[in-house]
Each structure stands twice: as structure tokens, then as C-alpha cells.
Scaffold this motif. Structure first.
Motif, mmCIF file in Angstrom:
data_model
loop_
_atom_site.group_PDB
_atom_site.id
_atom_site.type_symbol
_atom_site.label_atom_id
_atom_site.label_comp_id
_atom_site.label_asym_id
_atom_site.label_seq_id
_atom_site.Cartn_x
_atom_site.Cartn_y
_atom_site.Cartn_z
ATOM 1 N N ARG A 27 43.937 29.634 20.036
ATOM 2 C CA ARG A 27 44.537 29.150 18.790
ATOM 3 C C ARG A 27 45.745 27.993 18.790
ATOM 4 N N TYR A 28 46.152 27.624 17.857
ATOM 5 C CA TYR A 28 47.078 26.280 17.861
ATOM 6 C C TYR A 28 48.256 26.691 18.270
ATOM 7 N N ALA A 29 48.802 28.053 18.034
ATOM 8 C CA ALA A 29 50.015 28.299 18.513
ATOM 9 C C ALA A 29 50.087 28.365 19.936
ATOM 10 N N GLN A 30 49.338 28.507 20.629
ATOM 11 C CA GLN A 30 49.265 28.616 22.109
ATOM 12 C C GLN A 30 49.381 27.307 22.627
ATOM 13 N N ILE A 31 48.816 26.253 22.067
ATOM 14 C CA ILE A 31 48.993 24.733 22.297
ATOM 15 C C ILE A 31 50.141 24.330 22.001
ATOM 16 N N ASP A 32 50.659 24.806 20.608
ATOM 17 C CA ASP A 32 51.935 24.355 20.272
ATOM 18 C C ASP A 32 53.114 24.744 21.115
ATOM 19 N N ASP A 33 53.015 25.754 21.871
ATOM 20 C CA ASP A 33 54.166 26.292 22.765
ATOM 21 C C ASP A 33 54.101 25.289 23.931
ATOM 22 N N LEU A 34 52.860 25.071 24.423
ATOM 23 C CA LEU A 34 52.634 24.468 25.692
ATOM 24 C C LEU A 34 53.356 23.125 25.444
ATOM 25 N N LEU A 35 53.067 22.352 24.087
ATOM 26 C CA LEU A 35 53.664 21.035 23.808
ATOM 27 C C LEU A 35 55.047 20.869 23.907
ATOM 28 N N ARG A 36 55.558 22.018 23.085
ATOM 29 C CA ARG A 36 57.055 22.105 23.179
ATOM 30 C C ARG A 36 57.629 22.082 24.712
ATOM 31 N N SER A 37 56.950 23.184 25.568
ATOM 32 C CA SER A 37 57.406 23.174 26.887
ATOM 33 C C SER A 37 57.352 21.676 27.656
ATOM 34 N N ALA A 38 56.187 21.093 27.229
ATOM 35 C CA ALA A 38 56.130 19.673 27.813
ATOM 36 C C ALA A 38 57.175 18.695 27.497
ATOM 37 N N PHE A 39 57.598 18.923 26.090
ATOM 38 C CA PHE A 39 58.857 17.965 25.828
ATOM 39 C C PHE A 39 60.132 18.203 26.287
#
Length: 297
Positions: free
Chosen positions: A42-54
Motif C-alpha cells: 500500500r501507498y501508506a507503507q511506501i510513504d512512511d519509508l520515504l519520510r524515514s529516508a528524508f
């Protein structure tokens, strides 16, 4: 948090360089999105990973900021609110995958000069006994795992087999691309593509490019022509591995023998991708690489 169309460009990114950066980000994210959708992520899982990467990138960019100011600095650098930054900083860090001992045994078998004959890896080793044997090879990598266990894992991965008649271990492949093992395949995807992208990003951010990151691009090909090129590319990769792997292993052994700090890593790769030409092709006009292109006027 409202979502935004991939085609939209923030008003703050009005200059040409920012627009080019966003186009590059979309080109990178598009195949990741295809993979996620295909796997039901799901998008929410990828969104959380992207935030962590930032957050990780911002902390890395400001390593000397005092702990009591870190949240504010990261928030300012990323645009994430302070509460979200605090949550992400406190979140457990993902475990870094380690290369398995079986993979290290396979890699050493392919690269150790003592296990090569006429420039190629020995296809068969006695299962036990003094070097060269599979037992001695396994013990040169680790003494914490029994050679029999490592052999069973190599057989499971279809990288080697046991010849019961000769009591020898036979090498089945000359590269490690496991089939039917999603965890390892995704591990390769993250490691290989991640380092490739890291090299490209480092070359963009640093005044003097330090990493080899080039490509040859061509269109105007038929599907038959692409199929003729595939074995040529594969042969070039095998030639590169045969030329480079023994030298890399020799340098690793020399560093260990001389007590030098072994705190650097190297990944050398080659990729080839072919697909039907669409309306737009990701081919920058200039990126420091060889390009072969035939355009229809």
C-alpha cells in the motif's frame, strides 16, 4: 496528508534545475511504484519509508547539530512537522541485511585465484580434505558454521550439487541470481539499485564525479536485434567478472594480512534494459555517457 498528482510541480520548484530534479525523481519512483502495486504494497507503507529516508538524509547532512536541536533542524530541512520527525527518529531502525556465509563461500569459490584453472573457477572440488576442497573453502570463510550446513544451503539455492559417485561438490552456476527466493531477490534489488543510484547522486552533488556511472543508449532496434544483443552483454559481464574478481580478492587478502583498516566496500555492476519505445524516453541530452541514437525526422 493530502496527496499530489505525480505530474504536478510545486510552485517553489519553478526554475529549470528543480523541474529536472522532479522529473528524475519521477523516473526513479515509477518502477518502484509498479513493483509495490504488483506485490500489493500500500501507498501508506511506501510513504512512511520515504519520510524515514528524508529524516535520515537530513540527520546525515547535519551530523554536528546538538541533540536538543536535531528535531528542529530536520523539520526545517525536510518540511515534516516536529511531531512526525520525533516519531521517525525514535522508530526502530531497520535491520541491515547481512550477506549469508553460504553466499560468501560461493563468491570466494568464483574469485579465489587458488581455485581457478586457466582463468576459470574449478567446476568440482573434493567434498572433504586439504585444499583445494569444499571443506577447506568453507572453513576459510567461517568456522562458526559447519561445512555440511553451508553445502546444504548452496544445494538448496541450486548453486552447487554433490556428486555421490566421486564425493565431490560440483559448481552449477557462475553467478548468484537465486530463483524462487523472494527475500534474496528483493535484497539484490535494494543493494544493486541502491548503490547504482548512490553513485549517480554522488556525482550530481559533488563538484568532481568520483564514481563510474555511464550508459549506452540506442533506439530504432527491432525485437530480433535486441535478442541478438542479450548474449553479447552477458558475455561482456562474465569477462569483467573474470578479470576483476581475482584482483579484488587478492587485495582483500593483502589488506587483512597487513592489518590495514578494512572499512571500505565496492560494488561493480552492469545492467541492460530493453523495452518497447513509448511516447517519452528517459534519455537526458548530456549525462557524461556514450549514446547511440537514431531519430526519425
Amino acid at each position: 496528508m493530502p496527496t499530489q498528482s505525480l505530474n504536478a510541480v510545486p510552485a517553489a520548484a519553478g526554475d529549470e534545475a528543480d523541474q529536472a530534479l522532479l522529473r528524475a525523481c519521477r523516473a526513479v519512483m515509477a518502477p518502484l511504484a509498479r513493483l509495490a502495486v504488483a506485490r500489493g504494497t500500500r501507498y501508506a507503507q511506501i510513504d512512511d519509508l520515504l519520510r524515514s529516508a528524508f529524516v535520515d538524509a537530513a540527520r546525515e547532512a547535519h551530523p554536528d547539530v546538538p541533540a536538543n536541536r536535531a528535531v528542529s533542524r530536520v523539520s526545517a530541512a525536510t518540511g515534516l512537522n516536529r511531531r512526525e520527525v520525533t516519531r521517525l527518529i525514535k522508530a526502530d531502525e531497520a535491520e541491515v541485511p547481512k550477506r549469508s556465509p553460504a553466499t560468501e563461500v560461493f563468491t570466494r569459490w568464483l574469485s579465489d585465484p587458488a581455485l581457478r584453472r586457466k582463468g576459470k573457477p574449478m567446476r568440482s572440488l573434493p567434498r572433504q580434505g586439504p585444499a583445494p576442497s569444499f571443506e577447506s573453502l568453507a572453513q576459510s570463510v567461517t568456522k562458526d558454521v559447519h561445512p555440511r550446513t553451508l553445502l546444504e544451503e548452496l544445494c538448496r539455492l541450486e548453486l552447487a550439487k554433490v556428486d555421490d559417485k566421486t564425493d565431490a561438490v560440483v559448481l552449477l552456476r557462475d553467478k548468484f541470481v537465486p530463483t524462487g527466493d523472494a527475500r534474496r531477490l528483493f535484497g539484490f534489488l535494494g543493494a544493486n539499485v541502491g548503490d547504482h543510484l548512490s553513485a549517480a547522486v554522488a556525482n550530481v552533488l559533488n563538484p568532481t564525479p568520483r564514481h563510474l556511472e555511464q550508459a549506452l543508449f540506442a533506439d530504432g532496434l527491432s525485437s530480433d536485434s535486441v535478442e541478438q544483443l542479450r548474449p553479447i552483454v552477458s558475455d561482456q559481464w562474465q569477462a569483467l567478472v573474470r578479470a576483476l574478481a581475482p584482483t579484488v580478492q587478492q587485495l582483500i587478502d593483502e589488506d587483512a594480512a597487513n592489518g590495514r583498516a578494512q572499512d571500505h566496500r565496492l560494488r561493480v555492476g552492469l545492467y541492460a534494459f530493453a523495452d518497447r519505445v513509448s511516447g517519452t524516453v528517459n534519455e537526458p541530452a548530456e549525462q557524461g555517457r556514450t549514446a547511440t541514437r537514431r531519430r526519425k525526422e
